[in-house]
Design an enzyme around this catalytic site. Structure first.
Site, PDB file in Angstrom:
ATOM      1  N   PRO A   2     -26.531 -13.754   4.970  1.00  0.00           N
ATOM      2  CA  PRO A   2     -26.758 -12.519   4.398  1.00  0.00           C
ATOM      3  C   PRO A   2     -26.886 -12.912   2.631  1.00  0.00           C
ATOM      4  O   PRO A   2     -25.794 -13.695   2.270  1.00  0.00           O
ATOM      5  CB  PRO A   2     -25.501 -11.786   4.446  1.00  0.00           C
ATOM      6  N   GLU A   3     -27.570 -12.260   2.202  1.00  0.00           N
ATOM      7  CA  GLU A   3     -27.996 -12.400   0.603  1.00  0.00           C
ATOM      8  C   GLU A   3     -27.375 -11.194  -0.192  1.00  0.00           C
ATOM      9  O   GLU A   3     -26.956 -10.415   0.657  1.00  0.00           O
ATOM     10  CB  GLU A   3     -29.320 -12.789   0.075  1.00  0.00           C
TER      11      GLU A   3
END
Length: 293
Positions: A2-3
């Site tokens: 996840p960014e």
């Protein structure tokens, strides 16, 4: 992994359920995730009230009334699910086994449970256990946060900052943007997309846009801000494992212009080139070899 937009989406999903609530019980179903839990983790968290929920880079920070800050990182497959006292779970997330999918929160990958004073349970699940939880105590500076650069959505990121940070840098532009000591939280997907919008090659030297008043640095900052803001509004991007705190998929992947589009036509009007994929520092880079210079 996840960014920033995915982490911010999770933070926003957790905030109304967690902030202002007291943790009445902390259940640790194993001694560690990526790292061991602090020895006094349960003692410091049980009975504490969550005052604020913030994000720093790709970390979620929960400040408590005891002065501690609970540091949360999702790793590659970490996720939170909110089980409310009235039985509502929202849209169930995609879990890794049928017992978790049934909403029991008792699956083999459900590792941490925060029980709150209003009857809500917040369950942390992590199939690969690359996530982490730690504490920053009063007066301390956690080593994972100490050397982070500016926030890409904050006022500190501007063209002047980027030109100064990139002066003399011979590293590829993409690698420089992914340096967390310069900009905190930028990840592979959104750097690829921002560089495409700015029409800058990921292979060019970072220092080449660092000359005084070079408008390309200002343009790149604008595209970074825009793409992150758009992705947050879309709930992030779902590739394989990511889900928001309510279990819903992000939708920004439907708007990718270059990421994971190798061999497809460039989306810019009049361009006849196809998206190319190369590997930089062990990560896939997607770009248009014609438009991006």
């Amino acid at each position: 992994m996840p960014e920033l937009p995915e982490v911010e989406t999770v933070r926003r999903g957790l905030e109304p359920a967690l902030v202002g609530r007291t943790v009445t019980r902390l259940e640790l179903r194993r001694p560690d995730l990526r790292f061991p839990f602090p020895p006094d983790f349960r003692a410091r968290i049980e009975g504490a009230r969550v005052e604020r929920l913030e994000r720093r880079a790709k970390y979620i920070l929960a400040a408590t009334d005891r002065g501690d800050t609970l540091i949360l990182h999702l790793g590659m497959t970490g996720r939170f699910t909110i089980f409310r006292a009235d039985g509502r779970v929202g849209v169930p997330g995609e879990f890794y086994d049928t017992s978790a999918a049934a909403g029991t929160a008792d699956g083999p990958h459900d590792h941490v449970v925060f029980a709150l004073d209003d009857g809500t349970r917040i369950v942390y699940s992590d199939h690969r256990r690359f996530g982490m939880m730690d504490l920053e105590r009063p007066g301390e500076s956690h080593p994972m946060l100490a050397e982070l650069g500016v926030e890409p959505l904050g006022n500190e990121l501007n063209g002047d900052y980027l030109r100064a940070a990139f002066t003399g840098k011979s590293a590829p532009l993409k690698a420089a943007l992914l340096d967390q000591r310069i900009i905190a939280g930028l990840g592979n997907i959104y750097v690829c997309e921002a560089l495409f919008r700015a029409r800058l090659s990921p292979k060019r030297k970072a220092g080449t846009i660092a000359k005084r008043n070079d408008p390309r640095a200002d343009d790149l900052v604008r595209h970074i801000r825009d793409i992150l803001a758009e992705a947050i509004l879309a709930g992030g991007s779902t590739l394989q494992d990511y889900r928001s705190a309510e279990g819903t998929k992000g939708e920004f992947q439907q708007r990718f212009l270059v990421y994971d589009r190798e061999g497809e036509p460039c989306q810019n009007t009049g361009c006849t080139a196809k998206v190319k994929r190369i590997v930089q520092s062990g990560r896939s880079t997607f770009y248009c070899p014609s438009c991006q210079r």
